[in-house]
Design a protein around this motif. Structure first.
Motif, PDB file in Angstrom:
ATOM      1  N   UNK A  37      40.357  37.357  32.942  1.00  0.00           N
ATOM      2  CA  UNK A  37      41.398  38.385  32.994  1.00  0.00           C
ATOM      3  C   UNK A  37      42.689  37.855  33.611  1.00  0.00           C
ATOM      4  N   UNK A  38      42.765  36.557  33.812  1.00  0.00           N
ATOM      5  CA  UNK A  38      43.919  35.960  34.496  1.00  0.00           C
ATOM      6  C   UNK A  38      44.841  35.230  33.525  1.00  0.00           C
ATOM      7  N   UNK A  52      48.853  33.279  39.608  1.00  0.00           N
ATOM      8  CA  UNK A  52      47.811  33.865  38.765  1.00  0.00           C
ATOM      9  C   UNK A  52      48.080  35.363  38.634  1.00  0.00           C
ATOM     10  N   UNK A  53      48.301  35.797  37.399  1.00  0.00           N
ATOM     11  CA  UNK A  53      48.556  37.212  37.101  1.00  0.00           C
ATOM     12  C   UNK A  53      47.238  37.842  36.649  1.00  0.00           C
ATOM     13  N   UNK A  54      46.806  38.886  37.343  1.00  0.00           N
ATOM     14  CA  UNK A  54      45.492  39.459  37.064  1.00  0.00           C
ATOM     15  C   UNK A  54      45.488  40.940  36.789  1.00  0.00           C
ATOM     16  N   UNK A  55      46.509  41.451  36.104  1.00  0.00           N
ATOM     17  CA  UNK A  55      46.620  42.899  35.898  1.00  0.00           C
ATOM     18  C   UNK A  55      45.969  43.392  34.610  1.00  0.00           C
ATOM     19  N   UNK A  56      45.474  42.500  33.769  1.00  0.00           N
ATOM     20  CA  UNK A  56      44.805  42.954  32.544  1.00  0.00           C
ATOM     21  C   UNK A  56      43.416  43.506  32.865  1.00  0.00           C
ATOM     22  N   UNK A  57      42.975  44.479  32.085  1.00  0.00           N
ATOM     23  CA  UNK A  57      41.650  45.071  32.269  1.00  0.00           C
ATOM     24  C   UNK A  57      40.582  44.350  31.466  1.00  0.00           C
ATOM     25  N   UNK A  58      41.001  43.522  30.518  1.00  0.00           N
ATOM     26  CA  UNK A  58      40.070  42.790  29.654  1.00  0.00           C
ATOM     27  C   UNK A  58      40.477  41.320  29.623  1.00  0.00           C
ATOM     28  N   UNK A  75      48.544  39.034  26.056  1.00  0.00           N
ATOM     29  CA  UNK A  75      47.721  39.928  25.242  1.00  0.00           C
ATOM     30  C   UNK A  75      46.255  39.656  25.504  1.00  0.00           C
ATOM     31  N   UNK A  76      45.416  40.679  25.300  1.00  0.00           N
ATOM     32  CA  UNK A  76      43.995  40.516  25.614  1.00  0.00           C
ATOM     33  C   UNK A  76      43.110  40.882  24.431  1.00  0.00           C
ATOM     34  N   UNK A  77      41.788  40.832  24.666  1.00  0.00           N
ATOM     35  CA  UNK A  77      40.826  41.017  23.579  1.00  0.00           C
ATOM     36  C   UNK A  77      40.705  42.474  23.157  1.00  0.00           C
ATOM     37  N   UNK A  78      41.286  43.409  23.922  1.00  0.00           N
ATOM     38  CA  UNK A  78      41.234  44.820  23.526  1.00  0.00           C
ATOM     39  C   UNK A  78      42.428  45.215  22.676  1.00  0.00           C
ATOM     40  N   UNK A  79      43.364  44.272  22.437  1.00  0.00           N
ATOM     41  CA  UNK A  79      44.544  44.570  21.632  1.00  0.00           C
ATOM     42  C   UNK A  79      45.749  45.000  22.432  1.00  0.00           C
ATOM     43  N   UNK A  80      45.689  44.908  23.762  1.00  0.00           N
ATOM     44  CA  UNK A  80      46.790  45.338  24.621  1.00  0.00           C
ATOM     45  C   UNK A  80      47.752  44.171  24.865  1.00  0.00           C
ATOM     46  N   UNK A  81      49.060  44.463  24.788  1.00  0.00           N
ATOM     47  CA  UNK A  81      50.113  43.510  25.126  1.00  0.00           C
ATOM     48  C   UNK A  81      50.852  44.042  26.349  1.00  0.00           C
ATOM     49  N   UNK A  82      50.976  43.200  27.376  1.00  0.00           N
ATOM     50  CA  UNK A  82      51.741  43.557  28.571  1.00  0.00           C
ATOM     51  C   UNK A  82      52.948  42.628  28.669  1.00  0.00           C
ATOM     52  N   UNK A  83      54.120  43.196  28.883  1.00  0.00           N
ATOM     53  CA  UNK A  83      55.344  42.424  29.086  1.00  0.00           C
ATOM     54  C   UNK A  83      55.745  42.595  30.545  1.00  0.00           C
ATOM     55  N   UNK A 578      40.620  36.792  45.586  1.00  0.00           N
ATOM     56  CA  UNK A 578      40.149  36.342  44.276  1.00  0.00           C
ATOM     57  C   UNK A 578      39.853  37.543  43.393  1.00  0.00           C
ATOM     58  N   UNK A 579      40.452  37.546  42.230  1.00  0.00           N
ATOM     59  CA  UNK A 579      40.215  38.596  41.253  1.00  0.00           C
ATOM     60  C   UNK A 579      38.737  38.621  40.874  1.00  0.00           C
ATOM     61  N   UNK A 580      38.112  39.790  41.001  1.00  0.00           N
ATOM     62  CA  UNK A 580      36.713  39.940  40.612  1.00  0.00           C
ATOM     63  C   UNK A 580      35.725  39.734  41.739  1.00  0.00           C
ATOM     64  N   UNK A 581      36.180  39.230  42.889  1.00  0.00           N
ATOM     65  CA  UNK A 581      35.271  39.066  44.017  1.00  0.00           C
ATOM     66  C   UNK A 581      35.256  37.652  44.561  1.00  0.00           C
ATOM     67  N   UNK A 582      34.884  37.526  45.853  1.00  0.00           N
ATOM     68  CA  UNK A 582      34.787  36.235  46.535  1.00  0.00           C
ATOM     69  C   UNK A 582      33.317  35.844  46.614  1.00  0.00           C
ATOM     70  N   UNK A 583      33.000  34.608  46.183  1.00  0.00           N
ATOM     71  CA  UNK A 583      31.605  34.173  46.138  1.00  0.00           C
ATOM     72  C   UNK A 583      31.341  32.888  46.913  1.00  0.00           C
ATOM     73  N   UNK A 584      32.384  32.225  47.398  1.00  0.00           N
ATOM     74  CA  UNK A 584      32.187  30.993  48.140  1.00  0.00           C
ATOM     75  C   UNK A 584      33.179  30.890  49.278  1.00  0.00           C
ATOM     76  N   UNK A 585      32.701  30.432  50.462  1.00  0.00           N
ATOM     77  CA  UNK A 585      33.561  30.227  51.625  1.00  0.00           C
ATOM     78  C   UNK A 585      33.103  28.987  52.378  1.00  0.00           C
ATOM     79  N   UNK A 586      34.046  28.215  52.916  1.00  0.00           N
ATOM     80  CA  UNK A 586      33.722  27.133  53.840  1.00  0.00           C
ATOM     81  C   UNK A 586      34.971  26.793  54.645  1.00  0.00           C
ATOM     82  N   UNK A 587      34.778  26.343  55.862  1.00  0.00           N
ATOM     83  CA  UNK A 587      35.885  25.890  56.702  1.00  0.00           C
ATOM     84  C   UNK A 587      36.032  24.380  56.555  1.00  0.00           C
TER      85      UNK A 587
END
Length: 610
Positions: A37-38, A52-58, A75-83, A578-587
């Motif tokens: 979605x990015x 990283x632009x992450x405003x699309x829903x698909x 544009x995305x897989x649902x047919x939406x175009x964002x300007x 992180x778009x969609x969730x964080x799954x890894x962390x380390x210092x």
């Protein structure tokens, strides 16, 4: 507060048998591509600072700069175009849904007033052109019967549009308002890409029939083709023109990129074949390309970019890459006296990064199995996934030695090693624990609970097992058996992560009910409570090397850092890490944390005292 230091961007989403689209801005060294979605906006001058632009829903399929460089249409897989705006707060200008299905290509008119899209849709709606500010349709696009893979806008007046697709056709339209002129039936397989030359005199089509054909830009009549001498031996997926309209670059499934000189009579003569360095196998197929000013960029199916200088093609390319799938674990190791970050994605890819430099290579394994659990200890990698096996792989630079594996008879849920005694490993399954020593099963213990997480102390004498019931079960390692010492109850959801502190005096646990707790190891009393500031399940934990900070990463896309000497309310929150969730962390330092997530990106944050 936390400051973003650098970002290791994801690679574009690729699909075997399909080309991908990379868009460049001729006025700068920036380019665009899509992953999930990015939309990723990168600069060759500052590769560690992508946007990283992450405003699309698909999932996004294509993105393009406007001719003036101020706007981006995606544009995305649902047919939406964002300007949306390229600079500032990236404000949304307009959103339209011109097609009812996936959009495969998008082009701006040279005056920046119109946009044409092509793709899949119901009935005959495979192509549509519209005004970018109002969405008003500017023509009818009949003539295609199947998915339209690519479209192109003539960059000079009189305007023309050419399209191509899975029906083997190239269609030519005149306008505006645009109307069907004629079809070109010269290809015998999918026509994957069509592109106008910057001067508008010609356009070229490339196809899975291994041919490239050239047409007159104004009339649409065929005028020539790329020479078969030295031509591609596989499907041609993408093509791009040089800025002077005298050469084209093509990429193919035969793992090569070719530069062709376009003669005055409209034919193409091969001038150079480029074979980018690869990792072997189908991942080396080239699926995308871009010719931007003096730079040539190719992209492989495995997500590797290769950057060439058009003025010195004999020079080795600059190679860089990123993860394509979501990153699920991180680890910091020291090699040759230098800190490196290892990251894994669930598709089995392991990559190495150098802080301050970026991509340092992909670690190649002979058995490229999926990875669910990942652990690094003393130059060896331990992994497990969905094949009921635990793997031990010696690490030697960017290569892996001969891997060993053992089948534990059930799917591993979590894996932990004793850092002070790495020969000891504990693997938990649905209802039990398997004790491994030197990758040999020494005991299989039925714990009588549904297990979700595990941690082994540094000395290897204590084990904490988290359950679906939200309880922490503390065991001592008694020879080849586990002896239960205590059951700790506080969590109200299934345990998702457990981590011992580096100094061994504490441990932290987290659950699906968005709560984390820090415990004193000796007394089993709560050290830091009320860590309830996430809004969704916590996926991962990380301790700072000095055991002063504890960080949590969550499905709510945020990272929260707590200081043990302060109440939980004095936390530092990194929202939207992180778009969609964080799954890894380390210092990697006492005040420097690395995060990774579903967007396949890796980010380094500097913790600044408040």
């Amino acid at each position: 507060m936390a400051e973003l230091v650098e970002t290791y961007a994801c690679a574009p989403t690729t699909e075997r048998g399909r080309g991908i689209l990379i868009s460049g801005d001729p006025k700068s060294d920036c380019f665009l591509y899509c992953n999930g979605r990015s939309v990723v906006l990168r600069s060759l001058a500052t590769p560690l600072q992508p946007f990283v632009y992450g405003e699309h829903s698909h999932p996004v399929s294509v993105a393009r700069f406007s001719p003036n460089g101020e706007w981006i249409a995606s544009a995305d897989v649902s047919g939406v175009v964002r300007v949306w705006g390229r600079y500032g707060d990236r404000a949304l200008k307009n959103e339209f849904r011109p097609l009812s299905g996936r959009i495969d290509d998008l082009q701006w008119s040279p005056d920046g007033q119109r946009i044409v899209v092509s793709g899949d849709g119901r009935g005959k709606s495979f192509v549509r052109a519209f005004m970018w500010d109002t969405g008003t349709t500017v023509g009818d696009f009949d003539g295609h019967s199947r998915r339209v893979l690519s479209c192109t806008f003539k960059p000079t007046r009189p305007f023309r549009i050419a399209t191509c697709g899975e029906d083997f056709l190239v269609n030519f339209y005149e306008g505006p308002p645009f109307k069907f002129a004629h079809s070109l039936r010269d290809h015998t397989n999918f026509v994957n890409c069509v592109r106008y030359a910057p001067d508008g005199t010609k356009f070229i089509t490339v196809s899975s029939d291994k041919k490239g054909l050239l047409y007159d830009g104004k009339t649409g009549n065929k005028i020539g083709e790329l020479s078969s001498e030295g031509g591609h031996t596989g499907s041609i997926y993408a093509v791009t023109w040089s800025p002077d309209s005298k050469q084209v670059l093509t990429v193919s499934a035969d793992k090569t990129a070719k530069i062709w000189e376009i003669t005055d009579d409209g034919n193409g003569k091969l001038t150079k074949t480029l074979t980018p360095p690869g990792i072997g196998g189908v991942d080396d197929m080239l699926v995308g390309c871009l010719w931007q000013n003096d730079k040539l960029l190719t992209v492989s199916l495995g997500g590797f970019f290769n950057l060439y200088s058009a003025s010195d093609l004999d020079q080795d390319p600059l190679t860089f890459s990123g993860h394509i799938k979501n990153v699920n674990s991180l680890s910091c190791v020291v090699q040759d006296g230098q800190k490196r970050i290892l990251s894994t994605s669930y598709d089995g890819v392991i990559m190495k990064w150098i802080p301050g430099f970026g991509f340092s290579g992909r670690i190649l394994r002979k058995e490229n199995a999926q990875i669910k659990c990942f652990w690094v200890a003393e130059g060896e990698i331990y992994t497990s996934a969905y094949d009921n096996k635990v793997w031990k792989i010696p690490l030697d630079g960017n290569q892996c030695g001969e891997a060993e594996s053992i089948d534990i008879g059930s799917q591993p849920k979590d894996l932990s090693l004793a850092s002070g005694s790495p020969a000891l490993a504990l693997v938990v399954t649905d209802s039990g624990a398997v004790i491994l020593k030197d990758l040999k099963i020494v005991s299989n213990v039925n714990l009588g609970i549904t297990v979700t997480a595990v941690a082994v102390s540094h000395e290897g004498n204590e084990v904490i097992v988290g359950g679906q019931d939200g309880k922490l079960h503390v065991y001592t390692v008694d020879g080849n058996d586990l002896k239960e010492e205590a059951v700790i109850e506080k969590h109200r959801g299934a345990i998702t992560a457990i981590k011992y502190s580096p100094d061994g005096s504490m441990y932290a646990s987290a659950d699906t009910n968005r709560e984390a707790v820090v415990w004193e190891r000796a007394t089993k009393e709560v050290k830091l409570k009320n860590m309830l500031y996430h809004t969704a399940r916590i996926n991962c934990l990380a301790w700072s090397p000095d055991s002063r900070l504890i960080a949590t990463g969550s499905l709510d896309t945020s990272v929260i850092v707590y200081e043990l000497d302060k109440p939980a309310s004095a936390r530092i929150t990194i929202k939207g890490a992180h778009l969609g969730g964080v799954y890894g962390l380390t210092f990697i330092e006492e005040d420097c944390i690395v995060s990774a997530g579903e967007d396949a990106c890796i980010r380094i944050w500097k913790i600044v005292p408040q």
